[in-house]
Design a protein around this motif. Structure first.
Motif, short mmCIF file in Angstrom:
data_model
loop_
_atom_site.label_atom_id
_atom_site.label_comp_id
_atom_site.label_asym_id
_atom_site.label_seq_id
_atom_site.Cartn_x
_atom_site.Cartn_y
_atom_site.Cartn_z
N LYS A 73 41.43 41.23 72.40
CA LYS A 73 42.32 42.30 72.89
C LYS A 73 42.81 43.18 71.76
CE LYS A 73 43.63 39.90 77.07
NZ LYS A 73 44.69 39.49 77.97
N GLY A 74 41.89 43.60 70.92
CA GLY A 74 42.20 44.52 69.83
C GLY A 74 42.68 43.88 68.55
N ASN A 75 42.97 42.58 68.56
CA ASN A 75 43.44 41.88 67.37
C ASN A 75 42.25 41.22 66.67
OD1 ASN A 75 45.04 40.61 65.45
ND2 ASN A 75 45.65 38.95 66.83
N THR A 76 41.93 41.67 65.47
CA THR A 76 40.78 41.16 64.72
C THR A 76 41.19 39.99 63.83
OG1 THR A 76 39.79 43.36 64.68
CG2 THR A 76 38.96 41.76 63.07
N MET A 77 40.41 38.92 63.89
CA MET A 77 40.65 37.75 63.03
C MET A 77 39.31 37.36 62.41
SD MET A 77 43.26 35.57 65.40
CE MET A 77 44.04 34.72 64.05
N SER A 78 39.34 36.93 61.15
CA SER A 78 38.09 36.51 60.50
C SER A 78 38.31 35.20 59.75
CB SER A 78 37.59 37.58 59.54
OG SER A 78 38.53 37.84 58.54
N PHE A 79 37.20 34.43 59.63
CA PHE A 79 37.24 33.09 59.06
C PHE A 79 36.00 32.85 58.22
CE2 PHE A 79 39.56 33.37 62.96
CZ PHE A 79 40.79 32.84 62.62
N ASN A 80 36.07 31.80 57.39
CA ASN A 80 34.95 31.48 56.50
C ASN A 80 33.91 30.58 57.13
OD1 ASN A 80 35.94 32.95 54.32
ND2 ASN A 80 37.20 31.27 53.63
N ASN A 81 34.17 30.07 58.34
CA ASN A 81 33.17 29.20 58.96
C ASN A 81 33.31 29.24 60.48
OD1 ASN A 81 35.09 27.03 59.76
ND2 ASN A 81 35.26 26.74 57.54
N LEU A 82 32.29 28.79 61.14
CA LEU A 82 32.20 28.82 62.60
C LEU A 82 33.28 27.97 63.24
CD1 LEU A 82 30.62 29.67 65.17
CD2 LEU A 82 29.16 27.66 64.78
N LYS A 83 33.51 26.78 62.72
CA LYS A 83 34.50 25.87 63.30
C LYS A 83 35.89 26.50 63.29
CE LYS A 83 36.00 22.12 61.11
NZ LYS A 83 36.10 20.76 60.56
N LEU A 122 35.96 13.59 75.05
CA LEU A 122 35.14 14.78 74.79
C LEU A 122 33.66 14.48 74.96
CD1 LEU A 122 36.81 16.17 71.54
CD2 LEU A 122 36.79 17.29 73.78
N TYR A 123 33.27 13.27 74.58
CA TYR A 123 31.86 12.89 74.52
C TYR A 123 31.56 11.91 75.66
CZ TYR A 123 32.74 14.88 69.97
OH TYR A 123 33.12 15.73 68.97
N LYS A 124 31.16 12.45 76.81
CA LYS A 124 31.00 11.64 78.01
C LYS A 124 29.96 10.53 77.84
CE LYS A 124 30.10 15.07 80.75
NZ LYS A 124 29.94 15.98 81.87
N LYS A 125 28.88 10.82 77.13
CA LYS A 125 27.79 9.84 76.98
C LYS A 125 27.82 9.12 75.64
CE LYS A 125 24.76 12.41 80.05
NZ LYS A 125 23.49 13.13 80.17
N ASP A 131 34.79 9.77 66.49
CA ASP A 131 35.28 9.34 65.18
C ASP A 131 34.93 10.34 64.08
OD1 ASP A 131 36.32 7.04 66.32
OD2 ASP A 131 34.51 5.87 65.91
N GLU A 132 33.80 11.01 64.25
CA GLU A 132 33.35 11.94 63.21
C GLU A 132 33.58 13.40 63.55
OE1 GLU A 132 29.42 12.76 60.45
OE2 GLU A 132 29.37 11.18 61.94
N PHE A 133 33.49 13.77 64.83
CA PHE A 133 33.46 15.18 65.18
C PHE A 133 34.63 15.70 66.00
CE2 PHE A 133 28.94 14.00 64.60
CZ PHE A 133 28.70 14.77 63.47
N ALA A 134 35.46 14.84 66.55
CA ALA A 134 36.62 15.32 67.31
C ALA A 134 37.70 15.76 66.34
CB ALA A 134 37.13 14.23 68.24
N GLU A 135 38.33 16.88 66.63
CA GLU A 135 39.41 17.38 65.78
C GLU A 135 40.54 17.83 66.69
OE1 GLU A 135 39.81 21.18 62.96
OE2 GLU A 135 38.33 19.71 62.27
N ASP A 144 35.61 19.38 70.28
CA ASP A 144 34.40 18.95 69.61
C ASP A 144 34.08 19.96 68.52
OD1 ASP A 144 31.85 18.02 68.95
OD2 ASP A 144 30.91 18.83 70.75
N THR A 145 33.77 19.50 67.31
CA THR A 145 33.42 20.41 66.23
C THR A 145 31.95 20.31 65.83
OG1 THR A 145 34.03 18.82 64.50
CG2 THR A 145 35.76 20.33 65.29
N ASN A 146 31.19 19.49 66.53
CA ASN A 146 29.77 19.33 66.23
C ASN A 146 28.98 20.27 67.14
OD1 ASN A 146 27.42 18.27 65.12
ND2 ASN A 146 27.30 16.66 66.65
#
Length: 178
Positions: A73-83, A122-125, A131-135, A144-146
């Motif tokens: 909505k017109g507000n620009t945000m930028s980051f160093n990674n996808l996550k 988060l991980y149904k199956k 333990d490794e990817f939930a944040e 999920d961050t994976n």
């Protein structure tokens, strides 16, 4: 610099991952990384722990993997990674609507939920992936961050439907081309 005596230590996989996440180059030894994380030179040459590590149990620096941004909505945000871009986009949507995360928690793919109150949910199956990817996203909500860039884009399209905004106009992604 004088060679200091060395001692072998045994570390678990979580500590190893923190070390590797803080590697700046392949020339960095594990000792170099730990020294950078744990010690900083003081004015008298002694080594002291930096203030942000006092009392810390885990320090996890985000890797910089490129430019990822969005315009909401017109507000620009930028980051160093996808996550970071994905997480912050969800946080912005949640800040605009107090029911957003509850509504988004009802959305899922065949194998995963988009957000959940229980990280293993988060991980149904494959709940062990939590333990490794939930944040933690915010206030007991987990994500999920994976995820690949394509998966993040798909999830943000779903998030726009839930938030009742138009993907591509109300929310524009500024991700590198696939």
């Amino acid at each position: 610099m004088n060679e200091l005596p060395t001692t072998a230590i045994h570390i678990d996989i979580e500590v190893h991952k923190v070390i590797e996440a803080n590697r700046k180059s392949f020339e960095d030894s594990q000792n170099d990384i730990l020294r950078r994380l744990l010690l900083s030179p003081s004015t008298n040459g002694a080594l002291t722990a930096p203030p942000q590590l006092i009392g810390a149990t885990t320090v996890r620096n985000e890797r910089s993997t490129g430019f990822y941004g969005f315009v909401l909505k017109g507000n620009t945000m930028s980051f160093n990674n996808l996550k970071a871009a994905y997480k912050n986009c969800l946080l912005e949507l949640a800040a605009a609507d107090g029911t957003f995360l509850t509504s988004l928690s009802k959305e899922e793919t065949p194998a995963r939920r988009l957000v959940a109150r229980d990280r293993k949910a988060l991980y149904k199956k494959t709940p062990h992936l939590a333990d490794e990817f939930a944040e933690e996203l915010v206030d007991g909500w987990w994500l999920d961050t994976n995820l690949s860039q394509q998966q993040v884009e798909s999830r943000l399209q779903t998030a726009c439907k839930v938030a009742n905004i138009a993907f591509g106009s109300d929310l524009e992604l500024k991700f590198p081309s696939l």
